[in-house]
Design a protein around this motif. Sequence first.
Motif, short mmCIF file in Angstrom:
data_model
loop_
_atom_site.label_atom_id
_atom_site.label_comp_id
_atom_site.label_asym_id
_atom_site.label_seq_id
_atom_site.Cartn_x
_atom_site.Cartn_y
_atom_site.Cartn_z
N CYS A 118 0.83 -1.21 0.00
CA CYS A 118 0.00 0.00 0.00
C CYS A 118 0.86 1.26 0.00
O CYS A 118 0.57 2.22 -0.71
CB CYS A 118 -0.93 0.01 1.21
SG CYS A 118 -2.30 -1.15 1.08
N ALA A 163 0.87 4.09 -2.77
CA ALA A 163 0.57 5.48 -2.43
C ALA A 163 1.69 6.44 -2.89
O ALA A 163 1.41 7.58 -3.24
CB ALA A 163 0.33 5.63 -0.93
N TRP A 187 -4.01 8.87 -2.83
CA TRP A 187 -4.29 7.90 -1.78
C TRP A 187 -3.39 8.20 -0.58
O TRP A 187 -2.21 8.49 -0.74
CB TRP A 187 -4.05 6.47 -2.26
CG TRP A 187 -5.08 5.99 -3.21
CD1 TRP A 187 -5.03 6.04 -4.57
CD2 TRP A 187 -6.33 5.39 -2.87
NE1 TRP A 187 -6.18 5.50 -5.10
CE2 TRP A 187 -6.99 5.10 -4.09
CE3 TRP A 187 -6.95 5.07 -1.67
CZ2 TRP A 187 -8.24 4.50 -4.12
CZ3 TRP A 187 -8.20 4.47 -1.71
CH2 TRP A 187 -8.83 4.19 -2.93
N TRP A 226 -1.99 6.75 3.18
CA TRP A 226 -1.87 5.63 4.11
C TRP A 226 -2.17 6.14 5.51
O TRP A 226 -1.61 7.13 5.96
CB TRP A 226 -0.47 5.01 4.07
CG TRP A 226 -0.30 3.94 5.10
CD1 TRP A 226 0.34 4.05 6.30
CD2 TRP A 226 -0.83 2.61 5.05
NE1 TRP A 226 0.26 2.86 6.99
CE2 TRP A 226 -0.45 1.96 6.25
CE3 TRP A 226 -1.58 1.90 4.12
CZ2 TRP A 226 -0.80 0.64 6.53
CZ3 TRP A 226 -1.92 0.58 4.39
CH2 TRP A 226 -1.53 -0.03 5.59
N LEU A 232 -5.47 2.36 3.25
CA LEU A 232 -5.41 3.48 2.31
C LEU A 232 -6.78 4.16 2.27
O LEU A 232 -7.80 3.49 2.40
CB LEU A 232 -5.06 3.00 0.90
CG LEU A 232 -3.62 2.60 0.66
CD1 LEU A 232 -3.49 1.91 -0.71
CD2 LEU A 232 -2.70 3.80 0.72
N THR A 233 -6.79 5.46 2.06
CA THR A 233 -8.06 6.18 1.96
C THR A 233 -7.93 7.36 1.01
O THR A 233 -6.83 7.87 0.79
CB THR A 233 -8.53 6.66 3.35
OG1 THR A 233 -9.84 7.24 3.22
CG2 THR A 233 -7.58 7.67 3.95
N ARG A 234 -9.06 7.76 0.47
CA ARG A 234 -9.18 9.00 -0.29
C ARG A 234 -10.66 9.33 -0.40
O ARG A 234 -11.52 8.49 -0.14
CB ARG A 234 -8.55 8.88 -1.67
CG ARG A 234 -9.34 8.07 -2.65
CD ARG A 234 -8.75 8.09 -4.02
NE ARG A 234 -9.64 7.41 -4.95
CZ ARG A 234 -9.46 7.40 -6.24
NH1 ARG A 234 -8.43 8.01 -6.77
NH2 ARG A 234 -10.30 6.77 -7.02
N GLU A 268 -13.42 6.40 0.12
CA GLU A 268 -12.94 5.09 -0.32
C GLU A 268 -11.84 4.61 0.61
O GLU A 268 -10.99 5.39 1.05
CB GLU A 268 -12.41 5.20 -1.75
CG GLU A 268 -13.43 5.72 -2.73
CD GLU A 268 -12.86 6.04 -4.09
OE1 GLU A 268 -13.60 6.57 -4.91
OE2 GLU A 268 -11.65 5.79 -4.34
N TYR A 269 -11.85 3.30 0.85
CA TYR A 269 -10.86 2.70 1.74
C TYR A 269 -10.36 1.39 1.12
O TYR A 269 -11.15 0.62 0.59
CB TYR A 269 -11.46 2.35 3.11
CG TYR A 269 -12.17 3.51 3.77
CD1 TYR A 269 -11.47 4.44 4.52
CD2 TYR A 269 -13.55 3.64 3.64
CE1 TYR A 269 -12.13 5.49 5.13
CE2 TYR A 269 -14.23 4.69 4.25
CZ TYR A 269 -13.51 5.61 4.99
OH TYR A 269 -14.17 6.65 5.59
#
Length: 192
Positions: free
Chosen positions: A11, A15, A21, A23, A34-36, A74-75
């Motif tokens: 990840c 990223a 994205w 972390w 991860l997220t965004r 989003e994850y």
Amino acid sequence: MLSRAQFEPACKAFARRHPEWLWVEGHHPGYGYLTRTTTHFANTSTEVLSDELEWEEDDAATGETSSPVVMVHEYIVYSVAFNVPAFYFTVHDTNGSVLSLAEIMRTSFFKYLPEGAEATSFALTAPSNSFPLLSQGEHPTLGTACWYLHPCESSRAVEEFMEEEREKLEGEERMGRWMEVWLMLVGSVVRL
């Protein structure tokens, strides 16, 4: 398959190549994700999804937007049950209200929904599949309600794509590429 030990470096490598994205370290070591956040459009008409997608693309091409905006959080988290990443998400309107599955299906977020899929308030199942394509569940790290794409066949699919690259890539680079291929597969269902 991707072990939990491989998930975090994969990840982080992903990223670095995709700075949209982020972390996030989990509360416990090894439970990061991860997220965004992205925006999409909601179609408030009663047209079927395929017509909506054409309509949305036409609006996007002309720069006109007659649909309300929705926020998608989003994850990418690790699925212990399937030893692969899993894609979780929530969809909210601009007031912060969570959208129902029926409302989510009428947004520009989905690229593809199988013909004849059956939707309930908590899942979307394709005909002749034993597992739902989309389910509602708890985010493994945050403990909040989310939707997620069922990860049951993703490892096999990624490995098929990675077969040619197996000898070319090593270590962190290979794991970063594994994540890119996995996300490409997720992107065949939703707009990323």
